[in-house]
Design a protein around this motif. Structure first.
Motif, PDB file in Angstrom:
ATOM      1  N   GLU A  81       0.876  -1.175   0.000  1.00  0.00           N
ATOM      2  CA  GLU A  81       0.000   0.000   0.000  1.00  0.00           C
ATOM      3  C   GLU A  81       0.907   1.218   0.000  1.00  0.00           C
ATOM      4  N   THR A  83       0.268   4.463   1.652  1.00  0.00           N
ATOM      5  CA  THR A  83       0.138   5.515   2.672  1.00  0.00           C
ATOM      6  C   THR A  83       1.414   5.650   3.519  1.00  0.00           C
ATOM      7  N   GLU A 111      -1.908 -12.541  -1.788  1.00  0.00           N
ATOM      8  CA  GLU A 111      -3.231 -12.967  -1.317  1.00  0.00           C
ATOM      9  C   GLU A 111      -3.679 -14.167  -2.124  1.00  0.00           C
ATOM     10  N   ARG A 118      -6.220  -9.429  -6.379  1.00  0.00           N
ATOM     11  CA  ARG A 118      -5.048  -9.760  -7.180  1.00  0.00           C
ATOM     12  C   ARG A 118      -3.786  -9.626  -6.346  1.00  0.00           C
ATOM     13  N   GLU A 127      -3.610  11.651  -0.186  1.00  0.00           N
ATOM     14  CA  GLU A 127      -3.295  11.782   1.242  1.00  0.00           C
ATOM     15  C   GLU A 127      -3.196  13.278   1.536  1.00  0.00           C
ATOM     16  N   ARG A 252     -11.594  -1.612   9.239  1.00  0.00           N
ATOM     17  CA  ARG A 252     -10.503  -1.565   8.263  1.00  0.00           C
ATOM     18  C   ARG A 252      -9.360  -2.506   8.662  1.00  0.00           C
ATOM     19  N   TYR A 257      -5.159   3.475  11.691  1.00  0.00           N
ATOM     20  CA  TYR A 257      -6.289   4.409  11.719  1.00  0.00           C
ATOM     21  C   TYR A 257      -6.626   4.943  13.105  1.00  0.00           C
TER      22      TYR A 257
HETATM   23  P1  HAM Z   1      -7.066  -0.964   1.653  1.00  0.00           P
HETATM   24  O1  HAM Z   1      -8.462  -1.052   2.180  1.00  0.00           O
HETATM   25  O2  HAM Z   1      -6.123  -2.018   2.060  1.00  0.00           O
HETATM   26  O3  HAM Z   1      -6.522   0.464   2.096  1.00  0.00           O
HETATM   27  O4  HAM Z   1      -7.103  -0.901   0.079  1.00  0.00           O
HETATM   28  C1  HAM Z   1      -7.880   0.063  -0.592  1.00  0.00           C
HETATM   29  C2  HAM Z   1      -8.581  -0.566  -1.780  1.00  0.00           C
HETATM   30  O5  HAM Z   1      -7.634  -1.228  -2.632  1.00  0.00           O
HETATM   31  C3  HAM Z   1      -9.578  -1.646  -1.414  1.00  0.00           C
HETATM   32  O6  HAM Z   1     -10.833  -1.095  -1.079  1.00  0.00           O
HETATM   33  C4  HAM Z   1      -9.668  -2.438  -2.715  1.00  0.00           C
HETATM   34  O7  HAM Z   1     -10.552  -1.791  -3.623  1.00  0.00           O
HETATM   35  C5  HAM Z   1      -8.254  -2.331  -3.249  1.00  0.00           C
HETATM   36  N1  HAM Z   1      -7.520  -3.570  -2.954  1.00  0.00           N
HETATM   37  C6  HAM Z   1      -6.906  -3.915  -1.808  1.00  0.00           C
HETATM   38  N2  HAM Z   1      -6.315  -5.130  -1.913  1.00  0.00           N
HETATM   39  C7  HAM Z   1      -6.568  -5.554  -3.173  1.00  0.00           C
HETATM   40  C8  HAM Z   1      -6.222  -6.726  -3.929  1.00  0.00           C
HETATM   41  N3  HAM Z   1      -5.477  -7.701  -3.409  1.00  0.00           N
HETATM   42  N4  HAM Z   1      -6.670  -6.827  -5.209  1.00  0.00           N
HETATM   43  C9  HAM Z   1      -7.406  -5.840  -5.763  1.00  0.00           C
HETATM   44  N5  HAM Z   1      -7.751  -4.713  -5.116  1.00  0.00           N
HETATM   45  C10 HAM Z   1      -7.338  -4.564  -3.840  1.00  0.00           C
HETATM   46  C11 HAM Z   1      -5.287   0.957   1.788  1.00  0.00           C
HETATM   47  O8  HAM Z   1      -4.527   0.428   1.006  1.00  0.00           O
HETATM   48  C12 HAM Z   1      -4.952   2.266   2.474  1.00  0.00           C
HETATM   49  N6  HAM Z   1      -3.628   2.707   2.004  1.00  0.00           N
HETATM   50  C13 HAM Z   1      -6.020   3.305   2.246  1.00  0.00           C
HETATM   51  C14 HAM Z   1      -5.709   4.624   2.866  1.00  0.00           C
HETATM   52  C15 HAM Z   1      -5.131   5.708   2.273  1.00  0.00           C
HETATM   53  N7  HAM Z   1      -5.917   4.951   4.142  1.00  0.00           N
HETATM   54  C16 HAM Z   1      -5.505   6.185   4.353  1.00  0.00           C
HETATM   55  N8  HAM Z   1      -5.003   6.652   3.229  1.00  0.00           N
END
Ligand code: HAM
Length: 412
Positions: A81, A83, A111, A118, A127, A252, A257
């Motif tokens: 990710e 952030t 995963e 994916r 951000e 989450r 958070y």
């Molecule tokens: P997250 O909920 O882990 O948050 O991921 C955000 C979005 O990325 C998910 O809602 C989903 O749509 C997509 N996503 C996550 N994992 C996968 C995967 N394996 N395959 C496809 N899509 C995926 C974050 O990543 C935080 N950085 C959000 C954030 C930004 N919080 C504060 N600032």
């Protein structure tokens, strides 16, 4: 030799890539309109950044990171990710003022692959670093909402919740741990294993949903400050007429958070993976990775999943404004000149290089989703081009000196 991409990854090619370009373009444009500058950070970081930033107890850190030792003996991780990376970059920049940053790129999580989940997936995100007011949360949530509106995603639900500040989180955590320990015998093994390390995560266990209806929720334990922040966020959303539902079970999957958390859910999706984006406030993250206190809020939206949610309807938008068809062999030079002129005028133009038949060139124009075909034939000598609107089928002679104008008018 197999030409398949590695498990859990995809090649994005035309025609699918047309929609990718459109959706990513909408995000870029919107982020710019809201005043978010572009940020590009490395695709890999020192493993520490994620272990400390995202949290040791999370699934992401425990099971899903692509971690390896580089040739210099450092532990490196492909970013799961962005952030934590953005906070690191902000701290490294030494900026004393708030920064509004937007990003777009691949993330990596080991995963179990399935539709919408994916191992390499694409996120766009923003951000808002160094700002603690509830208006920042409202702006960020509103920007995400507007994005889904502009790309035309139907059935979107915005879910919000508050986890409280660090202080409320620790008193709540004690209450929740006690509650979960009492009912541990009825919980799944997965949930039981989480009670000690990450009790909040038990709350969003789908398998245990029914048993957990009576569990204490974080919103019931908010400090006065956290409560008034949450109220201000909701009032701000009301003012912008952004519909939302309060989901007191929303916790989450990442540890950083504090206070506001939110998720965008595509309710029309019939797969298990219907969270198309999520985010929240993470006022403590900068300190967790060794920096000065930096309140911040942001989101990330999953593009792979969003395109799945949009469904398979074909993309009606055109990819080219004009396709030049050369009807007479002696006219190729003029055909090239015309394409060059259109491109210089800012129009999307192309032609076939294979010197193929007129019929084959028209087929190519259709395949390439061009709005018009411009035929360069004998009439070029008289200063004219046969211009065909490929949408309506209407055809007319247009003077060479007016052709750019004619194509531009089609574009509207
Ligand atoms: P997250 O909920 O882990 O948050 O991921 C955000 C979005 O990325 C998910 O809602 C989903 O749509 C997509 N996503 C996550 N994992 C996968 C995967 N394996 N395959 C496809 N899509 C995926 C974050 O990543 C935080 N950085 C959000 C954030 C930004 N919080 C504060 N600032």
């Amino acid at each position: 030799m197999s030409f398949r991409p590695p498990k859990g990854t995809d090649d994005i090619l035309p025609p699918d890539s047309h929609r990718w370009r459109r959706v990513l373009g909408v995000f870029d444009d919107l982020a710019e309109r809201y005043g978010y500058d572009l940020a590009i950070t490395p695709l890999f970081e020192a493993t520490d950044i994620f272990e400390r930033g995202v949290g040791e107890g999370t699934d992401v850190v425990q099971k899903e990171m692509y971690t390896f030792e580089d040739r210099g003996g450092r532990s490196i991780t492909l970013r799961p990710e962005a952030t934590a990376s953005l906070v690191r970059a902000y701290l490294n920049s030494g900026s004393q003022i708030a920064m509004k940053l937007a990003y777009s790129g691949p993330m990596f999580r080991y995963e179990r692959p399935q539709a919408g989940r994916r191992r390499q997936f694409w996120q766009v995100g923003v951000e808002y670093l160094g700002e603690e007011s509830a208006e920042a949360d409202v702006e960020v949530i509103g920007l995400g909402y507007r994005f889904y509106e502009e790309i035309g995603l139907a059935g979107l639900e915005v879910q919000v919740n508050s986890l409280g500040d660090a202080e409320t989180r620790s008193s709540y955590r004690a209450v929740l741990t006690e509650y979960l320990t009492d009912i541990a015998d009825h919980l799944t093994e997965d949930s039981r294993a989480r009670i000690a390390g990450n009790p909040l995560r038990v709350l969003d266990s789908k398998a245990d949903r029914d048993i957990l209806v009576g569990a204490p929720a974080p919103v019931d334990y908010l400090s006065d400050q956290a409560r008034s922040h949450y109220e201000a966020v909701k009032a701000g959303l009301d003012r912008l007429r952004i519909p939302y539902v309060q989901n007191s079970r929303l916790v989450r999957g990442l540890d950083y958070y504090t206070r506001t958390v939110f998720e965008y859910v595509a309710t029309g999706m019939d797969t298990a993976q219907n969270a198309v984006g999520g985010g929240g406030r993470y006022d403590g993250l900068a300190e967790t990775i060794g920096g000065r206190p930096t309140p911040a809020v942001g989101f990330s939206l999953g593009i792979d999943r969003i395109l799945l949610a949009l469904g398979l309807e074909t993309d009606e938008t055109t990819a080219l404004d004009a396709f030049v068809v050369v009807a007479v062999d002696e006219q190729w030079e003029n055909g090239f000149a015309l394409v060059a002129e259109l491109r210089s005028a800012g129009l999307r133009a192309d032609l076939e290089l294979g010197r193929r038949s007129v019929k084959a060139q028209f087929k190519a124009a259709d395949r390439r989703r061009s709005a018009a075909a411009l035929v360069v034939g004998d009439e070029w000598q008289r200063g004219e081009i046969t211009a065909k609107n490929l949408g309506s089928g209407h055809e007319e002679r247009v003077g060479r000196d007016r052709i750019v104008e004619w194509v531009a008018a089609l574009r509207g």
